[in-house]
Design a protein around this motif. Structure first.
Motif, mmCIF file in Angstrom:
data_model
loop_
_atom_site.group_PDB
_atom_site.id
_atom_site.type_symbol
_atom_site.label_atom_id
_atom_site.label_comp_id
_atom_site.label_asym_id
_atom_site.label_seq_id
_atom_site.Cartn_x
_atom_site.Cartn_y
_atom_site.Cartn_z
ATOM 1 N N PRO A 26 32.402 25.888 101.515
ATOM 2 C CA PRO A 26 33.275 24.755 101.813
ATOM 3 C C PRO A 26 34.400 25.153 102.761
ATOM 4 O O PRO A 26 34.857 26.285 102.770
ATOM 5 N N THR A 89 38.152 22.241 94.536
ATOM 6 C CA THR A 89 36.991 21.925 95.365
ATOM 7 C C THR A 89 36.785 20.416 95.358
ATOM 8 O O THR A 89 36.530 19.823 94.304
ATOM 9 N N ASP A 92 31.111 19.742 98.303
ATOM 10 C CA ASP A 92 30.436 20.928 98.828
ATOM 11 C C ASP A 92 30.999 21.400 100.166
ATOM 12 O O ASP A 92 30.816 22.559 100.545
ATOM 13 N N LYS A 95 37.427 22.511 100.322
ATOM 14 C CA LYS A 95 38.164 23.106 99.210
ATOM 15 C C LYS A 95 39.641 23.174 99.578
ATOM 16 O O LYS A 95 40.006 23.674 100.641
#
Length: 205
Positions: A26, A89, A92, A95
């Protein structure tokens, strides 16, 4: 991943090998959580972080109690002297790395280092003492860092309406002014997503 041997011409067998697919990590995004003394910055980072947050809490001494206004936070026994750190997060591909600033003016020299490289900031406000958040608002405005103002609903209510807060802080209409609860993970996440949206909108022109 290794597959089972498969027959080849001439009765020999070979082993087929497939390279495992690897998803890209990420994108790391730095975000700052700022505001005055005792507004809920450490609480917010602790509520949302998916790791055990790093805090630099120190006991409030009698000397510090004489400098910091504890009238609205009489049970507060510690204060952040350097920073808070946590991460979240989003999905996907993204973050957030959260850096909480110290609230007292005497630790203001650390802000420049903490905000370096930040995509945006969440300025937490306690409506019982709006004066304490002016410095944070001015800081982000003068440096052109996208931010949102989040009014922390202490005890489930706020002292002023959002329109009154916007007027008192004299922030532009493009700056979101919202309410949230620094103790509630979902509420903190929603507030951070507002900052993210503002930052990405500005980045996109």
């Amino acid at each position: 991943m290794v597959s089972a041997p498969s027959p080849a011409p001439g009765g020999q067998s070979v082993t087929a090998t497939e390279a495992p697919g690897r998803a890209a990590p990420p994108l790391p995004v730095k975000m700052v959580v700022a505001g005055g003394f005792g507004v809920g910055k450490t609480t917010a980072v602790g509520a949302i972080s998916e790791i055990r947050p790093l805090t630099t809490e120190a006991a409030i001494t009698e000397v510090a109690a004489g400098v910091d206004d504890l009238s609205h936070t009489p049970h507060k026994t510690t204060t952040t002297v350097a920073m808070d750190f946590g991460c979240l997060t989003i999905d996907d591909g993204l973050k957030l790395y959260l850096f909480g600033t110290p609230g007292q003016e005497r630790f203001g020299f650390m802000w420049d280092d903490l905000v370096q490289g930040a995509l945006g900031g969440l300025v937490i406000v306690d409506t019982r003492r709006l004066d304490d958040c002016y410095a944070a608002v001015d800081y982000f405005e003068h440096r052109g860092i996208p931010f949102a103002v989040a009014v922390n609903a202490f005890d489930g209510h706020v002292e002023h309406t959002l329109d009154e807060v916007r007027w008192a802080l004299d922030v532009a209409e493009s700056v979101p002014v919202i309410t949230f609860d620094a103790r509630e993970r979902g509420s903190v996440r929603d507030a951070l997503l507002v900052v993210l949206d503002v930052a990405l909108t500005r980045a996109g022109g």
